[in-house]
Design a protein around this motif. Structure first.
Motif, short mmCIF file in Angstrom:
data_model
loop_
_atom_site.label_atom_id
_atom_site.label_comp_id
_atom_site.label_asym_id
_atom_site.label_seq_id
_atom_site.Cartn_x
_atom_site.Cartn_y
_atom_site.Cartn_z
N SER A 106 32.49 109.99 41.27
CA SER A 106 33.39 110.00 42.42
C SER A 106 34.61 110.89 42.19
O SER A 106 35.52 110.92 43.02
CB SER A 106 33.86 108.56 42.73
OG SER A 106 32.77 107.71 42.92
N ASN A 107 34.64 111.57 41.05
CA ASN A 107 35.82 112.36 40.71
C ASN A 107 36.11 113.41 41.77
O ASN A 107 35.23 114.17 42.18
CB ASN A 107 35.61 113.04 39.35
CG ASN A 107 36.85 113.75 38.87
OD1 ASN A 107 37.97 113.25 39.03
ND2 ASN A 107 36.66 114.93 38.31
N LEU A 108 37.35 113.42 42.24
CA LEU A 108 37.76 114.35 43.29
C LEU A 108 38.06 115.73 42.71
O LEU A 108 38.48 115.84 41.56
CB LEU A 108 39.01 113.81 43.99
CG LEU A 108 38.86 112.42 44.61
CD1 LEU A 108 40.22 111.89 45.05
CD2 LEU A 108 37.89 112.45 45.77
N PRO A 109 37.85 116.79 43.48
CA PRO A 109 38.16 118.13 42.98
C PRO A 109 39.66 118.33 42.80
O PRO A 109 40.46 117.80 43.56
CB PRO A 109 37.60 119.05 44.07
CG PRO A 109 37.60 118.21 45.31
CD PRO A 109 37.31 116.81 44.86
N THR B 18 47.25 108.48 46.35
CA THR B 18 46.12 108.67 47.25
C THR B 18 44.79 108.67 46.50
O THR B 18 43.84 107.99 46.89
CB THR B 18 46.28 110.00 48.01
OG1 THR B 18 47.49 109.97 48.77
CG2 THR B 18 45.10 110.22 48.95
N SER B 19 44.74 109.42 45.40
CA SER B 19 43.49 109.49 44.64
C SER B 19 43.17 108.16 43.98
O SER B 19 42.01 107.74 43.94
CB SER B 19 43.56 110.62 43.60
OG SER B 19 44.67 110.43 42.73
N ALA B 20 44.19 107.48 43.45
CA ALA B 20 43.95 106.17 42.83
C ALA B 20 43.41 105.19 43.86
O ALA B 20 42.51 104.39 43.58
CB ALA B 20 45.23 105.64 42.19
N GLY C 110 38.84 102.14 46.15
CA GLY C 110 37.89 101.91 47.24
C GLY C 110 36.45 102.03 46.76
O GLY C 110 35.57 101.26 47.17
N VAL C 111 36.18 103.01 45.90
CA VAL C 111 34.84 103.18 45.34
C VAL C 111 34.45 101.96 44.52
O VAL C 111 33.32 101.44 44.62
CB VAL C 111 34.79 104.45 44.45
CG1 VAL C 111 33.48 104.50 43.67
CG2 VAL C 111 34.92 105.70 45.32
#
Length: 228
Positions: A72-75, A121-123, A128-129
């Motif tokens: 799920s790692n965001l770019p 936001t990313s955390a 959520g995941v």
């Protein structure tokens, strides 16, 4: 996330467990789904200490969460890159607040990020995941309990009803009644075993889930406090 000799999954795992608490050298299997068939006798799941040092967690679930978060790692730079920078501050003679601030300075040096909102936001997205995965897992647990224990309870009811009918018959049915009673004794053991195994698996999942979520939430609290 930047490439390194250590894979991203291993780095993520290191954020939430103590490396020196690991006792196994071979890879652990992926967490088994509750509805998969298991052997009658199974060894207890290996446990390790969470990063905060507050609880023992199940290794297979810790690795499961690390793999889930890796996928799920965001770019671009986000919470995990900041977490890596924060981890590099361990062992330095700095207060916790200074460590968070120094890590933020190091994180900003990666370029492209100037606001702490990206961390929150990313955390939140990663939380959520994790929550979605927990919901799916608990649904599988409930299904497994209903299918396995429910079927055994139904068998108990049916056998007891048969026994009432057999009491009305003559001696040649006595052998059948004895066989059914033996089976009832076996079923009682199976119910206890299946319930204990599934419940223990659920409890290990919940402990590991809570440890990971608590670590992220604690970081968010400190980010909100220290990085104003």
């Amino acid at each position: 996330m930047a490439d390194s000799e250590q894979g991203i999954g291993k780095k993520i795992l290191g954020f939430f467990i103590k490396e020196n608490a690991e006792t196994e050298t071979s890879p652990s299997p992926a967490p088994a789904k509750p509805d998969e068939k298991q052997k009658t006798v199974s060894l207890p799941a290996p446990t390790i200490i969470n990063k905060a040092g507050t609880a023992q967690i199940d290794r297979k679930f810790a690795e499961h969460f690390a793999e889930l978060l890796e996928k799920s790692n965001l770019p671009g730079p986000d919470y995990f890159e900041y977490k890596q920078a924060l981890r590099s501050m361990e062992g330095l003679d700095l207060s916790e607040e200074k460590q968070f601030q120094a890590a933020w300075a190091s994180f900003k040096a990666m370029g492209g990020v100037t606001e702490t909102a990206v961390l929150r936001t990313s955390a939140d997205q990663y939380l959520g995941v994790l929550d979605k995965d927990r919901t799916a897992f608990l649904k599988d647990v409930e299904k497994a309990l209903n299918e396995r224990v429910g079927a055994l309870n139904n068998e108990v009811k049916k056998l007891e009803e048969n026994n009432k009918a057999y009491l009305q018959q003559i001696a040649d049915l006595q052998k059948k009644m004895d066989e059914n009673n033996n089976r009832l004794g076996q079923i009682s053991g199976e119910i206890a075993e299946q319930s204990a195994r599934i419940t223990a698996n659920r409890d290990n999942f919940e402990i590991t889930y809570k440890s990971v979520v608590d670590q992220i939430l604690a970081d968010l609290t400190k980010i909100n406090s220290y990085l104003k």
